[in-house]
Design a protein around this motif. Structure first.
Motif, PDB file in Angstrom:
ATOM      1  N   ARG A 274       9.488  50.692  57.234  1.00  0.00           N
ATOM      2  CA  ARG A 274       9.456  50.878  55.785  1.00  0.00           C
ATOM      3  C   ARG A 274       8.573  49.812  55.155  1.00  0.00           C
ATOM      4  N   ALA A 275       7.766  50.193  54.172  1.00  0.00           N
ATOM      5  CA  ALA A 275       6.907  49.267  53.418  1.00  0.00           C
ATOM      6  C   ALA A 275       7.136  49.501  51.932  1.00  0.00           C
ATOM      7  N   PHE A 276       7.338  48.400  51.202  1.00  0.00           N
ATOM      8  CA  PHE A 276       7.650  48.482  49.768  1.00  0.00           C
ATOM      9  C   PHE A 276       6.778  47.467  49.025  1.00  0.00           C
ATOM     10  N   TYR A 277       5.968  47.991  48.107  1.00  0.00           N
ATOM     11  CA  TYR A 277       5.086  47.129  47.313  1.00  0.00           C
ATOM     12  C   TYR A 277       5.510  47.193  45.849  1.00  0.00           C
ATOM     13  N   VAL A 278       5.521  46.039  45.183  1.00  0.00           N
ATOM     14  CA  VAL A 278       5.860  45.989  43.759  1.00  0.00           C
ATOM     15  C   VAL A 278       4.915  45.032  43.046  1.00  0.00           C
ATOM     16  N   TYR A 279       4.487  45.478  41.851  1.00  0.00           N
ATOM     17  CA  TYR A 279       3.621  44.621  41.019  1.00  0.00           C
ATOM     18  C   TYR A 279       4.184  44.606  39.614  1.00  0.00           C
TER      19      TYR A 279
ATOM     20  N   ASP B  88      17.817  39.967  31.042  1.00  0.00           N
ATOM     21  CA  ASP B  88      17.153  38.861  30.348  1.00  0.00           C
ATOM     22  C   ASP B  88      15.987  38.275  31.132  1.00  0.00           C
ATOM     23  N   ARG B  89      15.862  38.634  32.381  1.00  0.00           N
ATOM     24  CA  ARG B  89      14.738  38.162  33.181  1.00  0.00           C
ATOM     25  C   ARG B  89      14.206  39.316  34.026  1.00  0.00           C
ATOM     26  N   ILE B  90      12.916  39.627  33.851  1.00  0.00           N
ATOM     27  CA  ILE B  90      12.207  40.569  34.712  1.00  0.00           C
ATOM     28  C   ILE B  90      11.154  39.742  35.443  1.00  0.00           C
ATOM     29  N   ALA B  91      11.360  39.564  36.753  1.00  0.00           N
ATOM     30  CA  ALA B  91      10.495  38.657  37.518  1.00  0.00           C
ATOM     31  C   ALA B  91       9.091  39.221  37.647  1.00  0.00           C
ATOM     32  N   ASP B  92       8.083  38.324  37.489  1.00  0.00           N
ATOM     33  CA  ASP B  92       6.704  38.715  37.784  1.00  0.00           C
ATOM     34  C   ASP B  92       6.531  38.730  39.296  1.00  0.00           C
ATOM     35  N   ASN B  93       6.031  39.843  39.805  1.00  0.00           N
ATOM     36  CA  ASN B  93       5.957  40.026  41.251  1.00  0.00           C
ATOM     37  C   ASN B  93       4.624  40.638  41.645  1.00  0.00           C
ATOM     38  N   ASN B  94       4.105  40.181  42.749  1.00  0.00           N
ATOM     39  CA  ASN B  94       2.993  40.829  43.436  1.00  0.00           C
ATOM     40  C   ASN B  94       3.273  40.617  44.920  1.00  0.00           C
ATOM     41  N   LEU B  95       4.100  41.492  45.453  1.00  0.00           N
ATOM     42  CA  LEU B  95       4.596  41.243  46.806  1.00  0.00           C
ATOM     43  C   LEU B  95       4.750  42.541  47.583  1.00  0.00           C
TER      44      LEU B  95
ATOM     45  N   THR C 149      27.925  63.786  68.505  1.00  0.00           N
ATOM     46  CA  THR C 149      28.709  63.545  67.290  1.00  0.00           C
ATOM     47  C   THR C 149      27.901  62.946  66.141  1.00  0.00           C
ATOM     48  N   GLY C 150      26.742  62.368  66.432  1.00  0.00           N
ATOM     49  CA  GLY C 150      25.971  61.679  65.409  1.00  0.00           C
ATOM     50  C   GLY C 150      26.490  60.294  65.096  1.00  0.00           C
ATOM     51  N   ALA C 151      27.534  59.829  65.796  1.00  0.00           N
ATOM     52  CA  ALA C 151      28.086  58.499  65.549  1.00  0.00           C
ATOM     53  C   ALA C 151      27.058  57.431  65.917  1.00  0.00           C
ATOM     54  N   GLU C 152      27.035  56.375  65.126  1.00  0.00           N
ATOM     55  CA  GLU C 152      26.081  55.293  65.346  1.00  0.00           C
ATOM     56  C   GLU C 152      26.675  54.278  66.310  1.00  0.00           C
ATOM     57  N   ALA C 153      26.030  54.122  67.481  1.00  0.00           N
ATOM     58  CA  ALA C 153      26.506  53.170  68.483  1.00  0.00           C
ATOM     59  C   ALA C 153      25.902  51.789  68.281  1.00  0.00           C
ATOM     60  N   ALA C 154      24.720  51.721  67.709  1.00  0.00           N
ATOM     61  CA  ALA C 154      24.070  50.425  67.496  1.00  0.00           C
ATOM     62  C   ALA C 154      22.999  50.570  66.423  1.00  0.00           C
ATOM     63  N   ARG C 155      22.764  49.458  65.735  1.00  0.00           N
ATOM     64  CA  ARG C 155      21.693  49.402  64.735  1.00  0.00           C
ATOM     65  C   ARG C 155      21.095  47.998  64.756  1.00  0.00           C
ATOM     66  N   PHE C 156      19.774  47.940  64.663  1.00  0.00           N
ATOM     67  CA  PHE C 156      19.063  46.667  64.589  1.00  0.00           C
ATOM     68  C   PHE C 156      18.041  46.768  63.461  1.00  0.00           C
ATOM     69  N   ALA C 157      17.921  45.701  62.662  1.00  0.00           N
ATOM     70  CA  ALA C 157      17.040  45.739  61.501  1.00  0.00           C
ATOM     71  C   ALA C 157      16.369  44.384  61.303  1.00  0.00           C
ATOM     72  N   VAL C 158      15.170  44.411  60.703  1.00  0.00           N
ATOM     73  CA  VAL C 158      14.441  43.196  60.364  1.00  0.00           C
ATOM     74  C   VAL C 158      13.617  43.488  59.116  1.00  0.00           C
ATOM     75  N   ALA C 159      13.484  42.503  58.226  1.00  0.00           N
ATOM     76  CA  ALA C 159      12.702  42.683  57.004  1.00  0.00           C
ATOM     77  C   ALA C 159      12.223  41.324  56.505  1.00  0.00           C
ATOM     78  N   GLN C 160      11.030  41.336  55.832  1.00  0.00           N
ATOM     79  CA  GLN C 160      10.458  40.109  55.272  1.00  0.00           C
ATOM     80  C   GLN C 160       9.523  40.466  54.123  1.00  0.00           C
ATOM     81  N   ARG C 161       9.451  39.559  53.149  1.00  0.00           N
ATOM     82  CA  ARG C 161       8.549  39.712  52.004  1.00  0.00           C
ATOM     83  C   ARG C 161       7.308  38.836  52.174  1.00  0.00           C
ATOM     84  N   TYR C 162       6.190  39.368  51.690  1.00  0.00           N
ATOM     85  CA  TYR C 162       4.978  38.547  51.567  1.00  0.00           C
ATOM     86  C   TYR C 162       4.563  38.550  50.106  1.00  0.00           C
ATOM     87  N   ARG C 163       4.457  37.372  49.527  1.00  0.00           N
ATOM     88  CA  ARG C 163       4.119  37.221  48.115  1.00  0.00           C
ATOM     89  C   ARG C 163       2.627  36.895  47.996  1.00  0.00           C
ATOM     90  N   PHE C 164       1.896  37.710  47.211  1.00  0.00           N
ATOM     91  CA  PHE C 164       0.462  37.502  47.040  1.00  0.00           C
ATOM     92  C   PHE C 164       0.141  36.450  45.980  1.00  0.00           C
TER      93      PHE C 164
END
Length: 800
Positions: free
Chosen positions: A524-529, A563-570, A584-599
């Motif tokens: 997943r990739a998420f960009y916000v400005y 009261d605060r809307i952060a300025d972001n370029n990340l 069954t669709g049961a979840e036996a395991a899940r692994f996740a990783v995520a990080q932000r890069y600020r421009f």
């Protein structure tokens, strides 16, 4: 006519002409006319159909008799000798001799009499009973009740009807009979009379004495007890506790079953160090609303030399629904106490009153399709501790909000518009002004704030991928009750935001450790400005940093509130992989990783943050969960700073649950420089230590009698090298009674409350002592009650 008593002959007897004639003689004329010409199998009403027959129709049901020898006169009487049996609907009567009068519908049974009435058993020497109305008497009966497996003996039972009876000179217990002439049950209730009301599912004893281990422990002139889990009015068993602050506590509750949808409970409590606390609770449920009201009053608390009181009320209502004009709603959450020390002194009170911030909130709403309007008033009571004062949150008096949201409103576009007006006010106590003289929250003025937020999104998604661009504008205006430090009495700011969310969902089949799985890969990739708009000089009424976790890392604004809307370029990049059971669709395991890069640097901050956020790479979030085996589960979350090469925050939890009443959970939580704690909870049979693994009796039935269980939860602070909160105890299941001893230590601010909770539960009858069950259920993950009604017994589980 005499028939030898064996299985073959009895089976044939039920179909012989003689049996059919006798059955016909015993039927009322109206039933015989209806069934004329019917074949023999249809004469016997199916037990499944009997459950649906109204009580007034049961006297009209056919009656069946059988035995070794039958004689009688048509439409007058029938006498059955030897292994006699009579059946009608859910009633079976067996005896050596049975006399039945057709005209009066009275059966007289003599010798080894046995009655099964819908699963309830009575046995004795002599019975006289009007079968249809179930009126009559039984001499010297022994009895056992299906609902709670209780039994006893008496001089006589008078049957008033099929739901009511009076047992005279009676005994009552749920202890299972054991071999031996001198055996006595561990507990037994003796009473001059016991009135059994199966309609209300309650028993009422008079001139009663409850004995335990042969020792009378509770002589009472009158008492009532449940025959099932059904609610009933009356005095509840007293609770007794020992508290290090309040002393010995004795509570004698009274329960009032006002109606099926309303009830009330009174909790008068004697506290040896404080006085008498008068508490009560009222609950109600209606088709369009529900709620509860609870309060307590302690006049002249001797430890504080003042009156003490607490009050809480919750109300939820959908009051009016008009076709085509939407619906209204009302929600109330009211909490109030007498003084700042209440939360420390009364930790046993309602959970909402043992906090330092007590919300008093009322919201009136109206909804019509995509339009929602609401009006709200919110006020806070802040309980101050001189050693740790806190700044009170702002009251909202009032807050008016309008929302409009609609998906696919035009060519696949989703829209959302929100407008809000709020008047923020609060009073700062002197202790806070002295402790925080320069903090912005203390010095900023009250204000009226209006804001408008509008956003539009255009999702594109299909199996395996999605792309969601979104544009948002947030505009707000302030009118201050007093000038700011800059001299301004009003201010306005408008902040636009653009974001782009995208991701893939890929799947493949894999085999791991001998099992087949479907593995997903979900990048997943998420960009916000958001451009910078100066807001740091503005007061802050409701904004605060969001917790940094797997959900908020993919959000447009890192602050909650408006009261605060952060300025972001990340740009935030992350990935999940899951292992799913293909069947069954049961979840036996899940692994996740995520990080932000600020421009670029973030310049918008909240009070307390003095410098802009300039780090280009955020901390990395790692997450994992395992449920590979039903017995084992594990969860882990870590926030790691690669620049400092250290974990900023981490949580690891493991749970082992191999079966009923066996659970062990261990959690480790650490936040760099702030806290480090171990949390251990358990419920485990001690008998396992000497090889006694118990029985699998199912939920709510324990694991057999004569078993000890250890229960507890410990929260230990590594930084302080001290126990923060602790619960530890023992439960002993003797089969028909359960003993519990629980030690509790809870910390509320600088105050430490300690209690000893002791209880004896007479299974199917009552609980005496202080009640630790709710404490155990709330604090020990997956704790199970040793006795809990899971299903209502069917009469067919004890069917003759």
């Amino acid at each position: 006519m005499h028939h030898p008593r064996n299985k073959a002959s009895v089976a044939r007897f039920a179909l012989t002409p003689v049996a059919l004639v006798v059955a016909s003689l015993l039927q009322p004329a109206s039933v015989r006319a209806q069934d004329a010409g019917a074949t023999s199998p249809k004469l016997r009403t199916s037990p499944l159909l009997q459950e649906r027959i109204p009580a007034q129709a049961r006297p009209q049901l056919p009656t069946f008799v059988e035995g070794d020898q039958i004689q009688g006169r048509t439409d007058l009487e029938t006498v059955v000798e030897g292994h006699a049996e009579l059946r009608r609907a859910d009633t079976v009567i067996r005896a050596r001799r049975l006399e039945y009068n057709n005209a009066t519908d009275v059966a007289r049974a003599i010798g080894d009499v046995h009655i099964n009435k819908a699963g309830n058993i009575f046995e004795g020497p002599l019975l006289e009973l009007e079968v249809g109305t179930f009126q009559g008497f039984f001499n010297q009966p022994r009895y056992r009740f299906l609902a709670n497996d209780a039994y006893g003996e008496a001089d006589r039972v008078d049957f008033i009807d099929d739901k009511h009876s009076i047992i005279r000179n009676a005994t009552y217990t749920t202890c299972q009979r054991k071999p031996g002439p001198s055996w006595m049950p561990d507990w037994i209730l003796r009473a001059s009379t016991i009135a059994m009301d199966e309609e209300e599912e309650v028993g009422r004893a008079s001139s009663a004495v409850l004995s335990f281990k042969g020792v009378p422990i509770l002589p009472v002139p009158a008492l009532s007890f449940p025959l099932s889990e059904k609610r009933k009015s009356g005095l509840l068993p007293p609770t007794i506790g020992l508290d290090n602050r309040s002393g010995l506590e004795v509570t004698l509750p009274y329960y009032w079953n006002i109606a099926p949808n309303r009830d009330a409970t009174l909790y008068p409590t004697l506290m040896t160090r404080r006085g008498v606390d008068l508490a009560g609770e009222f609950r109600y449920i209606e088709p369009t609303y529900q709620g509860l009201v609870r309060g307590d009053f302690l006049p002249n608390d001797r430890l504080r030399d003042r009156d003490r009181w607490g009050f809480t009320a919750q109300h939820t209502q959908n009051s009016l629904r008009i076709p085509g004009l939407g619906a209204t709603s009302l929600n109330l959450n009211l909490n109030r106490v007498s003084d700042d020390n209440y939360w420390q002194d009364f930790s046993r009170s309602t959970a909402s009153l043992t906090q330092r911030l007590l919300a008093n909130d009322g919201t009136l709403g109206w909804n019509w399709g995509p339009v929602n309007l609401s009006g709200r008033v919110q006020r806070w009571q802040t309980l101050q501790d001189p050693t740790s004062p806190i700044v009170p949150p702002y009251d909202r008096s009032p807050e008016l909000t309008a929302r409009y949201g609609k998906n696919n409103f035009w060519s696949g576009f989703d829209s959302n518009v929100e407008a809000d007006y709020t008047h923020f006010t609060h009073a700062i106590p002197d202790i806070v002004r002295t402790t925080f003289p320069t903090q912005q929250e203390v010095t900023q003025p009250d204000a009226q704030r209006s804001y408008l937020m509008a956003q539009v999104a255009r999702p594109w998604q299909a199996p395996g991928w999605f792309v969601i661009p979104k544009a948002q504008v947030h505009s707000r205006y302030y009118a201050f009750d007093a000038p700011l430090a800059t001299g301004q009495t009003d201010a306005a700011v408008t902040v636009p935001t653009f974001s782009l969310d995208s991701g893939l969902v890929l799947e493949r089949k894999v085999s791991l450790l001998g099992r087949n799985f479907v593995q997903t890969l979900e990048p997943r990739a998420f960009y916000v400005y958001t451009p910078f708009r100066d807001q740091n000089y503005l007061p802050n009424y409701d904004s605060a940093p969001l917790d940094f976790n797997a959900a908020t890392i993919f959000s447009e604004n890192q602050y909650g509130g408006n009261d605060r809307i952060a300025d972001n370029n990340l740009l935030t990049v992350g990935a999940n992989t899951r292992f799913l059971d293909p069947d069954t669709g049961a979840e036996a395991a899940r692994f996740a990783v995520a990080q932000r890069y600020r421009f670029s640097d973030q310049h918008v901050v909240v009070p307390g943050q003095t410098t802009p956020i300039s780090e280009r790479l955020s901390d990395v979030l790692f997450g994992a969960s395992l449920a590979y085996s039903p017995k084992w589960s594990a969860d882990a979350v870590m926030q790691y700073n690669f620049k400092a090469s250290q974990s900023v925050r981490s949580t690891v939890g493991v749970r082992y649950n191999p079966g009923s009443y066996r659970v062990l959970s261990v959690a480790y939580r650490r936040q760099q420089g702030i806290s480090e704690q171990w949390d251990i909870g358990w419920q485990w049979p001690i008998n396992d230590l000497w090889g006694d693994k118990g029985q699998d009796l199912g939920a709510g039935r324990g694991q057999g009698e004569g078993r000890w269980y250890s229960v507890g939860r410990l929260n230990y602070s590594v930084r302080d090298a001290a126990l923060v909160d602790g619960i530890a105890g023992l439960e002993y299941d003797a089969g028909c009674w359960i003993g519990r001893v629980v030690l509790e230590r809870m910390q509320a601010g600088t105050a430490i409350n300690k209690r000893i909770l002791f209880q004896i539960e007479f299974v199917g009858f009552a609980r005496l002592g202080s009640n630790p069950l709710q404490t155990l259920k709330q604090n020990i993950p997956r704790y199970q009650f040793l006795r809990e009604r899971v299903t209502t017994p069917s009469r067919f589980s004890n069917y003759d």
